[in-house]
Design a protein around this motif. Structure first.
Motif: not given
Length: 81
Positions: A2-16
């Motif tokens: 889902d969108k929230n899961g995607y954003l959380i994963a993105l925020a916690e990744s090394d891509r940000t």
């Protein structure tokens, strides 16, 4: 995912750069993401008081511009007030 899961994963990744590079050193696109991420997470966790107390001044002051950049004009006005 889902969108929230995607954003959380993105925020916690090394891509940000959230939490890894100072806000002032981030490029504008990253600053928009970082400011909105901080705004949403702090407000959801403890309201505007928590946002204004826990987030650094440069991120807080940039938050309305970040919201306007994504078209969230009404939300930007609320943050300004």
């Amino acid at each position: 995912m889902d969108k929230n899961g995607y954003l959380i994963a993105l925020a916690e990744s090394d891509r940000t750069e959230i939490g890894r590079i100072a806000f002032a050193a981030q490029n504008e696109e990253q600053q928009v993401f970082s400011a909105i991420w901080e705004l949403e997470s702090e407000i959801n966790n403890g309201g505007f008081d928590q946002f204004f107390l826990n987030v650094d001044a440069s991120t807080v002051s940039f938050a309305p511009a970040a919201l306007r950049a994504i078209g969230a004009v009404n939300c930007a006005d609320i943050v300004v007030r």
